[in-house]
Design an enzyme around this catalytic site. Structure first.
Site, PDB file in Angstrom:
ATOM      1  N   GLY A 195     -11.694  -6.794  13.681  1.00  0.00           N
ATOM      2  CA  GLY A 195     -12.871  -6.548  12.849  1.00  0.00           C
ATOM      3  C   GLY A 195     -12.864  -5.169  12.236  1.00  0.00           C
TER       4      GLY A 195
ATOM      5  N   ILE B 174     -13.456 -12.334   8.742  1.00  0.00           N
ATOM      6  CA  ILE B 174     -12.573 -12.058   9.875  1.00  0.00           C
ATOM      7  C   ILE B 174     -11.785 -13.318  10.261  1.00  0.00           C
ATOM      8  CG2 ILE B 174     -12.447 -11.188  12.249  1.00  0.00           C
ATOM      9  CD1 ILE B 174     -13.488  -9.146  10.062  1.00  0.00           C
TER      10      ILE B 174
ATOM     11  N   GLU C  77      -5.734  -7.371   3.691  1.00  0.00           N
ATOM     12  CA  GLU C  77      -4.772  -6.323   4.109  1.00  0.00           C
ATOM     13  C   GLU C  77      -4.536  -5.311   2.990  1.00  0.00           C
ATOM     14  OE1 GLU C  77      -3.171  -6.180   7.056  1.00  0.00           O
ATOM     15  OE2 GLU C  77      -3.183  -8.206   7.884  1.00  0.00           O
TER      16      GLU C  77
ATOM     17  N   ASP D 203      -4.717  -4.057  -6.182  1.00  0.00           N
ATOM     18  CA  ASP D 203      -5.046  -2.767  -6.826  1.00  0.00           C
ATOM     19  C   ASP D 203      -4.909  -1.607  -5.846  1.00  0.00           C
ATOM     20  OD1 ASP D 203      -5.808  -4.152  -9.121  1.00  0.00           O
ATOM     21  OD2 ASP D 203      -7.930  -4.236  -8.535  1.00  0.00           O
TER      22      ASP D 203
HETATM   23  P1  TGC Z   1      -7.449   8.428   3.858  1.00  0.00           P
HETATM   24  O1  TGC Z   1      -8.276   9.663   3.862  1.00  0.00           O
HETATM   25  O2  TGC Z   1      -6.369   8.269   2.846  1.00  0.00           O
HETATM   26  O3  TGC Z   1      -6.813   8.189   5.297  1.00  0.00           O
HETATM   27  C1  TGC Z   1      -7.578   8.321   6.494  1.00  0.00           C
HETATM   28  C2  TGC Z   1      -6.609   8.590   7.631  1.00  0.00           C
HETATM   29  O4  TGC Z   1      -5.742   7.457   7.794  1.00  0.00           O
HETATM   30  C3  TGC Z   1      -4.373   7.839   7.617  1.00  0.00           C
HETATM   31  N1  TGC Z   1      -3.713   6.716   6.935  1.00  0.00           N
HETATM   32  C4  TGC Z   1      -2.884   5.874   7.552  1.00  0.00           C
HETATM   33  N2  TGC Z   1      -2.423   5.847   8.818  1.00  0.00           N
HETATM   34  C5  TGC Z   1      -1.585   4.843   9.154  1.00  0.00           C
HETATM   35  N3  TGC Z   1      -1.223   3.869   8.280  1.00  0.00           N
HETATM   36  C6  TGC Z   1      -1.673   3.860   7.001  1.00  0.00           C
HETATM   37  N4  TGC Z   1      -1.329   2.870   6.153  1.00  0.00           N
HETATM   38  C7  TGC Z   1      -2.538   4.892   6.586  1.00  0.00           C
HETATM   39  N5  TGC Z   1      -3.189   5.192   5.417  1.00  0.00           N
HETATM   40  C8  TGC Z   1      -3.889   6.302   5.650  1.00  0.00           C
HETATM   41  C9  TGC Z   1      -4.425   9.103   6.775  1.00  0.00           C
HETATM   42  O5  TGC Z   1      -3.278   9.872   6.958  1.00  0.00           O
HETATM   43  C10 TGC Z   1      -5.667   9.772   7.345  1.00  0.00           C
HETATM   44  O6  TGC Z   1      -5.347  10.339   8.594  1.00  0.00           O
HETATM   45  P2  TGC Z   1      -6.032  11.702   9.082  1.00  0.00           P
HETATM   46  O7  TGC Z   1      -5.390  12.001  10.390  1.00  0.00           O
HETATM   47  O8  TGC Z   1      -5.732  12.715   8.001  1.00  0.00           O
HETATM   48  O9  TGC Z   1      -7.490  11.407   9.184  1.00  0.00           O
HETATM   49  O10 TGC Z   1      -8.451   7.194   3.799  1.00  0.00           O
HETATM   50  P3  TGC Z   1      -9.353   6.676   2.612  1.00  0.00           P
HETATM   51  O11 TGC Z   1     -10.720   6.464   3.163  1.00  0.00           O
HETATM   52  O12 TGC Z   1      -9.214   7.557   1.386  1.00  0.00           O
HETATM   53  O13 TGC Z   1      -8.729   5.228   2.315  1.00  0.00           O
HETATM   54  C11 TGC Z   1      -7.434   5.061   1.889  1.00  0.00           C
HETATM   55  C12 TGC Z   1      -7.155   3.566   1.593  1.00  0.00           C
HETATM   56  C13 TGC Z   1      -7.979   3.083   0.410  1.00  0.00           C
HETATM   57  C14 TGC Z   1      -5.680   3.477   1.248  1.00  0.00           C
HETATM   58  C15 TGC Z   1      -7.458   2.728   2.846  1.00  0.00           C
HETATM   59  O14 TGC Z   1      -8.766   2.764   3.187  1.00  0.00           O
HETATM   60  C16 TGC Z   1      -7.044   1.277   2.696  1.00  0.00           C
HETATM   61  O15 TGC Z   1      -5.879   0.943   2.970  1.00  0.00           O
HETATM   62  N6  TGC Z   1      -7.974   0.353   2.295  1.00  0.00           N
HETATM   63  C17 TGC Z   1      -7.705  -1.067   2.303  1.00  0.00           C
HETATM   64  C18 TGC Z   1      -8.454  -1.710   3.432  1.00  0.00           C
HETATM   65  C19 TGC Z   1      -7.708  -2.847   4.060  1.00  0.00           C
HETATM   66  O16 TGC Z   1      -6.513  -3.005   3.905  1.00  0.00           O
HETATM   67  N7  TGC Z   1      -8.424  -3.633   4.841  1.00  0.00           N
HETATM   68  C20 TGC Z   1      -7.792  -4.697   5.561  1.00  0.00           C
HETATM   69  C21 TGC Z   1      -8.718  -5.289   6.585  1.00  0.00           C
HETATM   70  S1  TGC Z   1      -7.906  -6.250   7.802  1.00  0.00           S
HETATM   71  C22 TGC Z   1      -7.404  -7.611   7.005  1.00  0.00           C
HETATM   72  O17 TGC Z   1      -7.532  -7.798   5.840  1.00  0.00           O
HETATM   73  C23 TGC Z   1      -6.762  -8.616   7.869  1.00  0.00           C
HETATM   74  S2  TGC Z   1      -6.314 -10.081   7.077  1.00  0.00           S
HETATM   75  C24 TGC Z   1      -5.382 -10.684   8.334  1.00  0.00           C
HETATM   76  C25 TGC Z   1      -4.768 -11.987   8.089  1.00  0.00           C
HETATM   77  O18 TGC Z   1      -5.499 -12.995   8.112  1.00  0.00           O
HETATM   78  O19 TGC Z   1      -3.516 -12.026   7.958  1.00  0.00           O
HETATM   79  P1  FAD Z   2     -13.841  -4.856  -2.566  1.00  0.00           P
HETATM   80  O1  FAD Z   2     -13.365  -3.696  -1.768  1.00  0.00           O
HETATM   81  O2  FAD Z   2     -15.275  -4.952  -2.886  1.00  0.00           O
HETATM   82  O3  FAD Z   2     -13.003  -4.895  -3.919  1.00  0.00           O
HETATM   83  C1  FAD Z   2     -13.422  -5.636  -5.068  1.00  0.00           C
HETATM   84  C2  FAD Z   2     -12.467  -5.294  -6.224  1.00  0.00           C
HETATM   85  O4  FAD Z   2     -12.583  -3.894  -6.528  1.00  0.00           O
HETATM   86  C3  FAD Z   2     -11.001  -5.538  -5.868  1.00  0.00           C
HETATM   87  O5  FAD Z   2     -10.322  -6.046  -6.992  1.00  0.00           O
HETATM   88  C4  FAD Z   2     -10.471  -4.151  -5.540  1.00  0.00           C
HETATM   89  O6  FAD Z   2      -9.085  -4.017  -5.790  1.00  0.00           O
HETATM   90  C5  FAD Z   2     -11.293  -3.298  -6.480  1.00  0.00           C
HETATM   91  N1  FAD Z   2     -11.443  -1.917  -5.985  1.00  0.00           N
HETATM   92  C6  FAD Z   2     -12.025  -1.492  -4.832  1.00  0.00           C
HETATM   93  N2  FAD Z   2     -11.929  -0.170  -4.721  1.00  0.00           N
HETATM   94  C7  FAD Z   2     -11.251   0.264  -5.809  1.00  0.00           C
HETATM   95  C8  FAD Z   2     -10.805   1.546  -6.259  1.00  0.00           C
HETATM   96  N3  FAD Z   2     -11.020   2.660  -5.554  1.00  0.00           N
HETATM   97  N4  FAD Z   2     -10.134   1.622  -7.428  1.00  0.00           N
HETATM   98  C9  FAD Z   2      -9.866   0.491  -8.163  1.00  0.00           C
HETATM   99  N5  FAD Z   2     -10.261  -0.745  -7.794  1.00  0.00           N
HETATM  100  C10 FAD Z   2     -10.937  -0.840  -6.629  1.00  0.00           C
HETATM  101  N6  FAD Z   2     -10.784  -8.147   7.136  1.00  0.00           N
HETATM  102  C11 FAD Z   2     -10.695  -7.797   8.457  1.00  0.00           C
HETATM  103  O7  FAD Z   2     -11.116  -6.727   8.856  1.00  0.00           O
HETATM  104  N7  FAD Z   2     -10.139  -8.658   9.359  1.00  0.00           N
HETATM  105  C12 FAD Z   2      -9.656  -9.878   9.008  1.00  0.00           C
HETATM  106  O8  FAD Z   2      -9.139 -10.616   9.855  1.00  0.00           O
HETATM  107  C13 FAD Z   2      -9.750 -10.272   7.630  1.00  0.00           C
HETATM  108  N8  FAD Z   2      -9.350 -11.518   7.246  1.00  0.00           N
HETATM  109  C14 FAD Z   2      -9.589 -11.934   5.959  1.00  0.00           C
HETATM  110  C15 FAD Z   2      -9.350 -13.269   5.623  1.00  0.00           C
HETATM  111  C16 FAD Z   2      -9.640 -13.720   4.322  1.00  0.00           C
HETATM  112  C17 FAD Z   2      -9.423 -15.161   3.982  1.00  0.00           C
HETATM  113  C18 FAD Z   2     -10.123 -12.815   3.350  1.00  0.00           C
HETATM  114  C19 FAD Z   2     -10.399 -13.264   1.930  1.00  0.00           C
HETATM  115  C20 FAD Z   2     -10.361 -11.509   3.686  1.00  0.00           C
HETATM  116  C21 FAD Z   2     -10.124 -11.039   4.997  1.00  0.00           C
HETATM  117  N9  FAD Z   2     -10.436  -9.735   5.392  1.00  0.00           N
HETATM  118  C22 FAD Z   2     -10.325  -9.355   6.712  1.00  0.00           C
HETATM  119  C23 FAD Z   2     -11.097  -8.832   4.455  1.00  0.00           C
HETATM  120  C24 FAD Z   2     -10.147  -8.208   3.431  1.00  0.00           C
HETATM  121  O9  FAD Z   2      -9.346  -7.225   4.015  1.00  0.00           O
HETATM  122  C25 FAD Z   2     -11.026  -7.651   2.298  1.00  0.00           C
HETATM  123  O10 FAD Z   2     -11.522  -8.763   1.574  1.00  0.00           O
HETATM  124  C26 FAD Z   2     -10.241  -6.717   1.375  1.00  0.00           C
HETATM  125  O11 FAD Z   2      -9.861  -5.543   2.058  1.00  0.00           O
HETATM  126  C27 FAD Z   2     -11.029  -6.356   0.113  1.00  0.00           C
HETATM  127  O12 FAD Z   2     -12.333  -5.976   0.424  1.00  0.00           O
HETATM  128  P2  FAD Z   2     -13.570  -6.638  -0.366  1.00  0.00           P
HETATM  129  O13 FAD Z   2     -13.416  -8.114  -0.304  1.00  0.00           O
HETATM  130  O14 FAD Z   2     -14.814  -6.043   0.176  1.00  0.00           O
HETATM  131  O15 FAD Z   2     -13.358  -6.224  -1.876  1.00  0.00           O
END
Ligand code: TGC
Ligand code: FAD
Length: 392
Positions: free
Chosen positions: A137, A170, A371, A375
C-alpha cells in the site's frame, strides 16, 4: 481460448547469452504457463475473477521470491532468472505476473531488506509457499505519482501504533493476508508497517468495473484506528526511498514481463498472418502486414537486449534506478504498441477472446500506468541526464 501454440521469438540468438540454469528456469516456467495459465485465463479475465487456484503452482515454480535466499523460503536465483520468470508469466497474463511482482518485490523484498530477523522468519517462508498472499500500500486517492504527499499516518500509543488512512488501487488487496503499508509517523517520516488481516479496523474493499487486469484482484486498504503491534514496523529503512527501493525491483520485473506480453502478441499475429487468406494469398504476403511484423520483431529484439543487459547490471549490483525506469518505460510502451498493431492484423478476430491479444492490450493499459506512469519514467530519465527534476 484456442490451444496455446506459443513459440518464443529469438531473432538475435539471445539464448546463447543465458546460462543453463536460466534456460531451465525459463523453460519450466513456460511449460507451467502453457499447462496451468493459458487454458483458464481468458475465462477468468472475461468474468473479472481472480484465479486463486494458481497460487500453489506459482509458489511451486519459485515465482514467489525468486531472488530471496533459500533459508527464508525463496528460490535463491539471480536477477536474470527472476526476469525470465516474469517474462514467461506475463506472456500468459499481466495480472498473474502482477500477483507475483507484488508478492516478491513489494512484500517479500521489503520484509527481507528492511525487516529484522524475527520478521523475516515470521513472514517470508509463508509468503514463499503461498500460504500468505501479500499486498503493498503506497498509492492514496490524492497521492499517486506523488507518494511523498501521503496522509496515511500512525501515532505511537506506548505499547502499539494507531494507524489511520486509506490506500487505493492496491493489487491483491481483496485476498491479502498481510499488507506492507507505507505511512507517516508524527514527524512526517515515512515507514513500512506489516498489517495483518483480522486486525480490528482493517478492511480491503474490492475495486470493480475495471477494463484492464481483470484477472488480478484490485482493492483498497482502509485503516480505521488499527492497532498495529510495535514489532510490525520495518526497522531498517525509512523515508520515501524505502518504498521507492522496492519499486526498483518490481519495475525491473515489469521490464521483462512486458516483453513476454509483446512476444505473445507477435507470435499470435505471425501465425495468423500465415493462415489467414484474403485476395487469394496469406495476409502475411502483403507488404503492409510484413511492415507491421518486421517492426514488431525489431522492437522485441531491442527490448530483449535491453532487459538482458539490465539483468547483468542488476546481478552486479550496478543497475541504477534511472536505468530501471528507462527499461520499464521502453518495454511497456513497446508491448502496448505491438498489441495494438497485432490486434489490427487479426481483423475482427482481434477483438475476440479466442486470441490473447485484446486481453494483453487492455492489461498493458494498467502496466503503463502503475509502478510509475509512462510520463513519470520519462521525467526520471530527463532528470538523470540533465540533473534537473521536472516533477515539481
Ligand atoms: P525524491 O525527492 O526524488 O526522492 C525521495 C527519496 O527517494 C530516493 N529515491 C529512490 N530510492 C530508491 N529507488 C528509487 N527508484 C528512488 N527514487 C528516488 C531519493 O534519492 C530520495 O532519497 P533521500 O535519502 O534523499 O530522501 O522524491 P519525489 O517526491 O520528488 O518523487 C520522485 C518520483 C516522482 C520519481 C517518485 O515519487 C516516483 O517514482 N513516483 C511514482 C510513484 C509510483 O511508482 N508508484 C507506484 C505504486 S506501487 C504500484 O504501482 C504497484 S503495481 C504492482 C503490480 O500490480 O504489479
Ligand atoms: P496521477 O498521479 O494522478 O497521474 C495522472 C496523470 O498525470 C498521469 O498521466 C501522470 O503521468 C501525469 N502526471 C502526474 N504528475 C506529473 C508530473 N509531475 N509531470 C507530468 N505529468 C504528471 N499502487 C500501489 O501502491 N500498490 C499497488 O499494488 C498498485 N496496484 C495497481 C494496480 C492497478 C490495476 C492500477 C491501475 C494501479 C495500481 N497502483 C498501485 C497505483 C498506481 O501506482 C498509480 O495509479 C500510479 O502511480 C499513478 O497514480 P494516479 O493513478 O494517482 O495518477
Amino acid at each position: 481460448m484456442a490451444s496455446d501454440l506459443f513459440q518464443s521469438p529469438d531473432y538475435y540468438q539471445l539464448d546463447d547469452l543465458l546460462s543453463e540454469e536460466h534456460l531451465l528456469v525459463r523453460d519450466a516456467t513456460r511449460a507451467w504457463v502453457k499447462k496451468d495459465v493459458t487454458p483458464i485465463i481468458e475465462d477468468y479475465a472475461q468474468r473479472a475473477a481472480f484465479p486463486e487456484q494458481l497460487i500453489p503452482g506459482l509458489a511451486e515454480i519459485g515465482a514467489f521470491g525468486p531472488y530471496i535466499p533459500v533459508e527464508y523460503g525463496g528460490a535463491g536465483l539471480d536477477q536474470i532468472s527472476y526476469g525470465l520468470m516474469m517474462q514467461e508469466i506475463e506472456r500468459g497474463d499481466s495480472g498473474v505476473r502482477s500477483t507475483c511482482s507484488v508478492q516478491s518485490s513489494l512484500v517479500m523484498y521489503p520484509i527481507y531488506a528492511y525487516g529484522n530477523e524475527a520478521q523475516r522468519k515470521k513472514y517470508l517462508p509463508k509468503l514463499a509457499s503461498g500460504e500468505f498472499l501479500g499486498s503493498f500500500g503506497l498509492t492514496e486517492p490524492n497521492f499517486g505519482s506523488n507518494p511523498g504527499g501521503m496522509i496515511t499516518n500512525f501515532k505511537d500509543m506506548g505499547d502499539h501504533y494507531l494507524l489511520n488512512g486509506a490506500k487505493m488501487w492496491i493489487s491483491n488487496a481483496p485476498f491479502c493476508d498481510v499488507a506492507v503499508v507505507w505511512a507517516k509517523d508524527e514527524n512526517d517520516r515515512i515507514h513500512g508497517l506489516v498489517v495483518e488481516r483480522g486486525m480490528e479496523g482493517f478492511t480491503t474493499p474490492e475495486t470493480h468495473n475495471k477494463w484492464s487486469l481483470r484477472a488480478s484482484a484490485t482493492g483498497e486498504l482502509v485503516f480505521d484506528n488499527v492497532k498495529v503491534p510495535k514489532e510490525n514496523l520495518l526497522p531498517n529503512k525509512s523515508g520515501l526511498g524505502a518504498p521507492l527501493g522496492c519499486l526498483d525491483s518490481a519495475r525491473f520485473g515489469i521490464a521483462w514481463g512486458a516483453v513476454g506480453a509483446a512476444m505473445d502478441c507477435y507470435d499470435t499475429a505471425l501465425r495468423y498472418s500465415k493462415e489467414r487468406i484474403q485476395f487469394g494469398k496469406p495476409i502475411g504476403a502483403f507488404q503492409l502486414q510484413q511492415k507491421k511484423l518486421a517492426e514488431m520483431i525489431t522492437e522485441i529484439t531491442k527490448a530483449q537486449l535491453m532487459v538482458w543487459r539490465l539483468g547483468v547490471l542488476k546481478n552486479e549490483k550496478k543497475a541504477t534506478s534511472a536505468q530501471i525506469s528507462m527499461a520499464k518505460r521502453n518495454s511497456v510502451d513497446m508491448a502496448l504498441k505491438i498489441a495494438r498493431e497485432a490486434r489490427q492484423m487479426l481483423g475482427g478476430m482481434g477483438i475476440s477472446g479466442e486470441y490473447p491479444i485484446m486481453r494483453h492490450m487492455m492489461n498493458l493499459e494498467s502496466v503503463i500506468t502503475y509502478e510509475g506512469t509512462h510520463d513519470i519514467h520519462l521525467l526520471i530519465t530527463g532528470m538523470d541526464v540533465t540533473g534537473h527534476a521536472a516533477f515539481k
